[in-house]
Motif scaffolding. Sequence first.
Motif, short mmCIF file in Angstrom:
data_model
loop_
_atom_site.label_atom_id
_atom_site.label_comp_id
_atom_site.label_asym_id
_atom_site.label_seq_id
_atom_site.Cartn_x
_atom_site.Cartn_y
_atom_site.Cartn_z
N SER A 1 30.44 -33.14 -17.90
CA SER A 1 29.48 -33.73 -17.87
C SER A 1 28.79 -34.01 -19.47
O SER A 1 28.14 -34.93 -19.93
CB SER A 1 28.21 -33.04 -17.01
OG SER A 1 26.98 -33.85 -17.36
N GLY A 2 28.89 -32.93 -20.00
CA GLY A 2 28.33 -32.74 -21.51
C GLY A 2 29.02 -33.65 -22.34
O GLY A 2 28.52 -34.26 -23.26
N VAL A 3 30.25 -33.60 -22.39
CA VAL A 3 31.44 -34.30 -23.27
C VAL A 3 31.20 -35.92 -22.69
O VAL A 3 31.00 -36.65 -23.70
CB VAL A 3 32.73 -34.22 -22.83
CG1 VAL A 3 33.65 -35.03 -23.66
CG2 VAL A 3 32.98 -32.81 -23.29
N LEU B 1 27.92 -36.92 -24.47
CA LEU B 1 28.06 -36.94 -25.93
C LEU B 1 28.93 -38.43 -26.38
O LEU B 1 28.68 -39.06 -27.24
CB LEU B 1 28.86 -36.10 -26.30
CG LEU B 1 28.07 -34.70 -26.69
CD1 LEU B 1 29.13 -33.55 -27.11
CD2 LEU B 1 26.77 -34.85 -27.53
N ARG B 2 29.76 -38.75 -25.24
CA ARG B 2 30.46 -40.00 -25.64
C ARG B 2 29.58 -41.17 -25.31
O ARG B 2 29.99 -42.38 -25.94
CB ARG B 2 31.71 -39.90 -24.92
CG ARG B 2 32.77 -38.94 -25.17
CD ARG B 2 33.87 -39.12 -24.37
NE ARG B 2 34.56 -40.47 -24.38
CZ ARG B 2 35.81 -40.74 -23.51
NH1 ARG B 2 35.98 -39.76 -22.66
NH2 ARG B 2 36.13 -41.86 -23.82
N ALA C 1 19.58 -33.26 -26.63
CA ALA C 1 19.92 -32.03 -26.49
C ALA C 1 20.79 -31.66 -25.24
O ALA C 1 21.62 -30.83 -25.36
CB ALA C 1 18.66 -31.14 -26.63
N LEU C 2 20.69 -32.37 -24.27
CA LEU C 2 21.32 -32.28 -22.93
C LEU C 2 22.51 -31.90 -23.06
O LEU C 2 23.30 -31.01 -22.21
CB LEU C 2 20.70 -33.11 -21.81
CG LEU C 2 21.11 -32.82 -20.50
CD1 LEU C 2 20.62 -31.65 -20.04
CD2 LEU C 2 20.58 -34.04 -19.67
N PRO C 3 23.25 -32.93 -23.60
CA PRO C 3 24.83 -32.78 -23.34
C PRO C 3 25.24 -31.31 -24.21
O PRO C 3 26.26 -30.70 -23.64
CB PRO C 3 25.48 -33.88 -24.42
CG PRO C 3 24.39 -34.95 -24.52
CD PRO C 3 23.14 -34.03 -24.23
N TRP C 4 24.83 -30.97 -25.26
CA TRP C 4 24.92 -29.58 -25.82
C TRP C 4 24.73 -28.41 -25.09
O TRP C 4 25.32 -27.25 -25.12
CB TRP C 4 24.43 -29.42 -27.33
CG TRP C 4 24.92 -30.59 -28.24
CD1 TRP C 4 24.38 -31.67 -28.65
CD2 TRP C 4 26.24 -30.57 -28.84
NE1 TRP C 4 25.08 -32.34 -29.51
CE2 TRP C 4 26.38 -31.89 -29.61
CE3 TRP C 4 27.29 -29.82 -28.76
CZ2 TRP C 4 27.35 -32.10 -30.41
CZ3 TRP C 4 28.59 -30.06 -29.44
CH2 TRP C 4 28.63 -31.22 -30.25
N VAL C 5 23.62 -28.52 -24.41
CA VAL C 5 23.12 -27.50 -23.60
C VAL C 5 24.08 -27.40 -22.30
O VAL C 5 24.49 -26.18 -22.02
CB VAL C 5 21.62 -27.88 -22.77
CG1 VAL C 5 21.63 -26.83 -21.65
CG2 VAL C 5 20.55 -28.01 -23.97
N GLU C 6 24.57 -28.40 -21.57
CA GLU C 6 25.68 -28.33 -20.62
C GLU C 6 26.83 -27.79 -21.24
O GLU C 6 27.38 -26.83 -20.44
CB GLU C 6 25.84 -29.50 -20.05
CG GLU C 6 24.91 -30.27 -19.27
CD GLU C 6 24.86 -31.46 -18.72
OE1 GLU C 6 24.35 -31.84 -17.90
OE2 GLU C 6 25.91 -32.09 -19.13
N ILE D 1 31.36 -42.04 -17.00
CA ILE D 1 32.20 -41.85 -15.82
C ILE D 1 31.42 -41.77 -14.50
O ILE D 1 30.25 -41.50 -14.51
CB ILE D 1 33.21 -40.84 -16.29
CG1 ILE D 1 32.24 -39.21 -16.13
CG2 ILE D 1 33.76 -40.86 -17.42
CD1 ILE D 1 33.16 -38.03 -16.38
N GLY D 2 32.06 -41.86 -13.47
CA GLY D 2 31.64 -41.57 -12.30
C GLY D 2 30.72 -42.86 -11.65
O GLY D 2 30.76 -43.81 -12.41
#
Length: 334
Positions: free
Chosen positions: A22-24, A27-28, A54-59, A110-111
């Motif tokens: 999810s985080g990656v 970021l993309r 910030a959320l992607p880095w948190v995950e 994705i998804g």
Amino acid sequence: MSSAPVAPLVVVLTLSAVLLTSGVAKLRDARATQDAFVALRVPSVVPAGPSAAALPWVEIVLAILLLASPAAVAWLPAAAVLLLMLAYTALIARALRFDEPVSCSCFGSIGHHEVGPQTLGRNVLLSVLAALVLWYVLDDGSAPEAFGALGAAGWWALLATAAAVAVALLIAAPASRGSATSPSGADVELLDYERQPIPYGVLTRLNGKSSTLAEIASTQARFLFFLNTHCASCQRIAAQLDGWADRLDPAVGILAVYFDENVAEHAGHRKDLATWEPELNVQRVLGITSNPSAVLLGADGLLAGGPVRGEDNILELVETVFAELEGAEAPIEQ
């Protein structure tokens, strides 16, 4: 639980993989992440811009900490993951009560983006897994200790589990299908487009007049844009409609389609462009499942482009139409 580390390890690895993926993905596609805050109507106390960044880095950090934290502090990332999953679940449950359908890029690009009961079920399951991980670490367990306690049989069990998951994903993954009429296809070249008759559907204008799609396109080609007012990409499309309408006139008319009259009445563009569709009948007949989407109706009774889904594909289709019209108007050199 520490005497049988394979089961808790599978749960920890599953949550870590979900968070890392999810985080990656976020970021993309940073724009989709910020758009999700708009679509889910996240309360204004949570600033969308900084939070989305910030959320992607948190995950990603939480995924790493779940795998690397020793038993003494493992409860901290485990508790944070549980709170995060509960927050996601609450937002999805709330979104299911909205009047308008909601599309959310919870996993970036994705998804499946359509929010429905399946989305809620997935988040509830992830919350349960997060609660199990917290229970495990509060019982003095941790991923590093569990890895260290694995024997040969444990490693084989983990490998077999990973292989089974990979096979299941490969079987369940939808095959890519390219088609001129595919909503997600990026190929919208009008010269290669396989044209179909305009299907039956009804739109209603703000003056109360209802017309079929064929009637709407009987005097000029019509560009229909299916929008949701609580969708950031829809808002960006809506902001350009007035300019597009002026640029395409008189060859092509533009109509924005909303799910009900009240939403159409308060759309942020010219009133004469606003329509609404009873019971989403047009989207259903065209196979449109998310917004923004667009379709071009030809004045000859045939579809002339789309349906296409997503902001980028819509912009590409619009630019293709502009290019076709400018080419048609250019003088022929002798």
